[in-house]
Design a protein around this motif. Structure first.
Motif, PDB file in Angstrom:
ATOM      1  N   PHE A 132     -46.588 -26.378  -4.313  1.00 24.28           N
ATOM      2  CA  PHE A 132     -47.080 -27.691  -3.898  1.00 24.28           C
ATOM      3  C   PHE A 132     -46.048 -28.771  -4.233  1.00 24.28           C
ATOM      4  O   PHE A 132     -45.699 -29.593  -3.383  1.00 24.28           O
ATOM      5  CB  PHE A 132     -48.407 -28.016  -4.579  1.00 24.28           C
ATOM      6  N   PHE A 133     -45.550 -28.751  -5.485  1.00 24.41           N
ATOM      7  CA  PHE A 133     -44.626 -29.808  -5.903  1.00 24.41           C
ATOM      8  C   PHE A 133     -43.240 -29.624  -5.285  1.00 24.41           C
ATOM      9  O   PHE A 133     -42.579 -30.603  -4.929  1.00 24.41           O
ATOM     10  CB  PHE A 133     -44.516 -29.839  -7.428  1.00 24.41           C
ATOM     11  N   ALA A 134     -42.784 -28.354  -5.168  1.00 25.98           N
ATOM     12  CA  ALA A 134     -41.445 -28.104  -4.638  1.00 25.98           C
ATOM     13  C   ALA A 134     -41.428 -27.976  -3.124  1.00 25.98           C
ATOM     14  O   ALA A 134     -40.375 -28.093  -2.510  1.00 25.98           O
ATOM     15  CB  ALA A 134     -40.868 -26.823  -5.256  1.00 25.98           C
ATOM     16  N   GLY A 135     -42.604 -27.722  -2.523  1.00 26.02           N
ATOM     17  CA  GLY A 135     -42.678 -27.539  -1.088  1.00 26.02           C
ATOM     18  C   GLY A 135     -43.482 -28.608  -0.376  1.00 26.02           C
ATOM     19  O   GLY A 135     -42.965 -29.320   0.494  1.00 26.02           O
ATOM     20  N   MET A 136     -44.742 -28.766  -0.763  1.00 27.35           N
ATOM     21  CA  MET A 136     -45.610 -29.708  -0.067  1.00 27.35           C
ATOM     22  C   MET A 136     -45.261 -31.163  -0.379  1.00 27.35           C
ATOM     23  O   MET A 136     -45.321 -32.016   0.509  1.00 27.35           O
ATOM     24  CB  MET A 136     -47.072 -29.433  -0.421  1.00 27.35           C
ATOM     25  N   SER A 137     -44.901 -31.449  -1.621  1.00 28.54           N
ATOM     26  CA  SER A 137     -44.560 -32.837  -1.974  1.00 28.54           C
ATOM     27  C   SER A 137     -43.366 -33.355  -1.175  1.00 28.54           C
ATOM     28  O   SER A 137     -43.445 -34.427  -0.564  1.00 28.54           O
ATOM     29  CB  SER A 137     -44.292 -32.964  -3.481  1.00 28.54           C
ATOM     30  N   PRO A 138     -42.234 -32.625  -1.138  1.00 25.92           N
ATOM     31  CA  PRO A 138     -41.132 -33.110  -0.296  1.00 25.92           C
ATOM     32  C   PRO A 138     -41.495 -33.132   1.184  1.00 25.92           C
ATOM     33  O   PRO A 138     -41.041 -34.015   1.922  1.00 25.92           O
ATOM     34  CB  PRO A 138     -39.997 -32.116  -0.578  1.00 25.92           C
ATOM     35  N   PHE A 139     -42.332 -32.176   1.616  1.00 25.86           N
ATOM     36  CA  PHE A 139     -42.745 -32.180   3.020  1.00 25.86           C
ATOM     37  C   PHE A 139     -43.559 -33.429   3.337  1.00 25.86           C
ATOM     38  O   PHE A 139     -43.393 -34.048   4.399  1.00 25.86           O
ATOM     39  CB  PHE A 139     -43.555 -30.925   3.342  1.00 25.86           C
TER      40      PHE A 139
END
Length: 318
Positions: free
Chosen positions: A204-211
Motif C-alpha cells: 500500500f505504502f510503496a505501491g498504492m501511495s505513489p500511485f
C-alpha cells in the motif's frame, strides 16, 4: 537439518520451466535478446542525457534514474535465469535467493516512488510554470532521488529480514523462475502471517501511495491542459505526459497483480507471465516508450550519431 523451529535450506528449485524440456535453448535466446535490448536501450538513454545539454532538466534527470533502475532491476533476475537455462538445472542457493529478493524489491520499491516524483515534475511544469525552477531546483531533484533510493533499500531490508526467519518443510520447490516474496511465502511453513501482513501493508505504502500521488497529479494536469485554448498547446502538453502515463499503467498494473493477487485461483503459467512482464519485459519497454514518443531524445540520438559519423569521416581522411 533443523535449527530451533527453522529448517536449514541449502537451495531452492525453480519449477517455472519444469514443463519445458525441448525448448529451453529457445527460451535462453529469447531471454538473452530481451536482456541485451534492455541493457542497450537504457544505457543509451543515460549516455544521451549525460552528453546532450538540452536534456539537462529535472524530467531527464529522473528519466536517467529510471533507466539506471531498469538496468539494475533486469540484472538481478535475467543473468541467473540464463545460467539456469544453460545448465538445464533450475536452482538457486538460499543466500542467493534472499539476495535476489532483496535487490528486486529494493529496485521495484524505488521505481514506484520515482514514477510518482516524475508525475509531480510534470505537474509542476504544466500547472506551476512560474514556480517550476524553485519547486524542481537541482538541489531538490538530488534530494528526491536520494530519498527514493534509500526508501527502496530500507523497505527491501525489512522484507528480507522477515523472510530470513521463515521455516521450510519438505521439498523446497518454488513455482517460479526467480526469487520473490510471494512465491517464497507460498512454500514456507509455520507462522508466516507477519510477513504476509507486512507485504500487503508495504504494498500500500510503496505501491498504492505513489500511485495515488500520480493520479492526483494527473487530475491537476488534465484540468490545466483543458484550460489551454490553443489546440497545438493542448496536443504538446498531452504528448509530454503520454509516455509517462503508459509506463505508469504497465508498471503499477503488473505490480499490483504480482504482489496482491489471491493465493488461490492462479495457475503457474499466469504467475510466470505476470512476473515476467513486471520484472523482465517492463525494463526493456521503458526506453522504447520514452525514445519513440520523445522528439528531444530522438534529436539527441541523431546529434550524437551525426557527430560520431563526422569524427569517423575525418579520421578516414587522415
Amino acid at each position: 537439518m533443523a535449527l530451533g523451529n527453522q529448517t536449514q535450506v541449502a537451495e531452492f528449485v525453480f519449477l517455472g520451466f519444469s514443463g519445458i524440456t525441448d525448448g529451453q535453448t529457445y527460451l535462453f535466446v529469447v531471454f538473452l535478446v530481451i536482456y541485451l535490448f534492455t541493457m542497450l536501450g537504457n544505457i543509451i538513454i543515460v549516455i544521451l542525457i549525460l552528453l546532450d545539454s538540452r536534456l539537462h532538466s529535472p524530467m531527464y534527470f529522473f528519466l536517467s534514474h529510471l533507466s539506471c533502475l531498469d538496468v539494475c532491476y533486469s540484472s538481478v533476475t535475467v543473468p541467473k535465469i540464463l545460467g539456469n537455462l544453460l545448465r538445464h538445472q533450475h536452482t538457486i542457493s538460499y543466500n542467493q535467493c534472499l539476495a535476489q529478493m532483496f535487490f528486486l524489491m529494493a529496485f521495484s520499491g524505488s521505481e514506484c516512488w520515482l514514477l510518482a516524483v516524475m508525475a509531480y515534475d510534470l505537474y509542476a511544469a504544466i500547472c506551476q510554470p512560474l514556480r517550476y525552477s524553485c519547486l524542481m531546483s537541482s538541489q531538490v531533484c538530488v534530494h528526491l532521488a536520494a530519498v527514493i533510493w534509500v526508501w527502496g533499500f530500507l523497505d527491501a531490508a525489512v522484507h528480507t529480514a522477515l523472510a530470513s526467519k521463515l521455516s521450510f518443510c519438505g521439498a523446497v520447490q518454488m513455482h517460479h523462475i526467480f526469487c520473490d516474496l510471494p512465491p517464497l511465502l507460498k512454500i514456507a511453513c509455520g507462522d508466516k502471517r507477519v510477513s504476509e501482513i507486512v507485504m500487503h501493508v508495504a504494498t500500500f505504502f510503496a505501491g498504492m501511495s505513489p500511485f495515488l500521488l500520480v493520479v492526483i497529479s494527473y487530475v491537476y494536469i488534465l484540468s490545466s491542459i483543458l484550460q489551454i485554448r490553443s489546440n497545438t498547446g493542448r496536443r504538446k502538453a498531452f504528448s509530454t505526459c503520454t509516455s509517462h502515463v503508459i509506463v505508469v499503467i504497465i508498471y503499477f498494473g503488473n505490480g499490483l497483480l504480482n504482489y496482491n493477487r489471491p493465493s488461490a485461483g492462479y495457475f503457474l503459467e499466469i504467475d510466470i507471465l505476470v512476473s515476467t512482464v513486471y520484472c523482465i519485459l517492463t525494463p526493456m519497454l521503458n526506453p522504447l516508450i520514452y525514445s519513440l514518443r520523445n522528439k528531444e531524445v530522438k534529436g539527441a540520438l541523431k546529434n550524437v550519431l551525426e557527430s560520431q559519423r563526422k569524427v569517423y569521416a575525418s579520421s578516414q581522411k587522415q
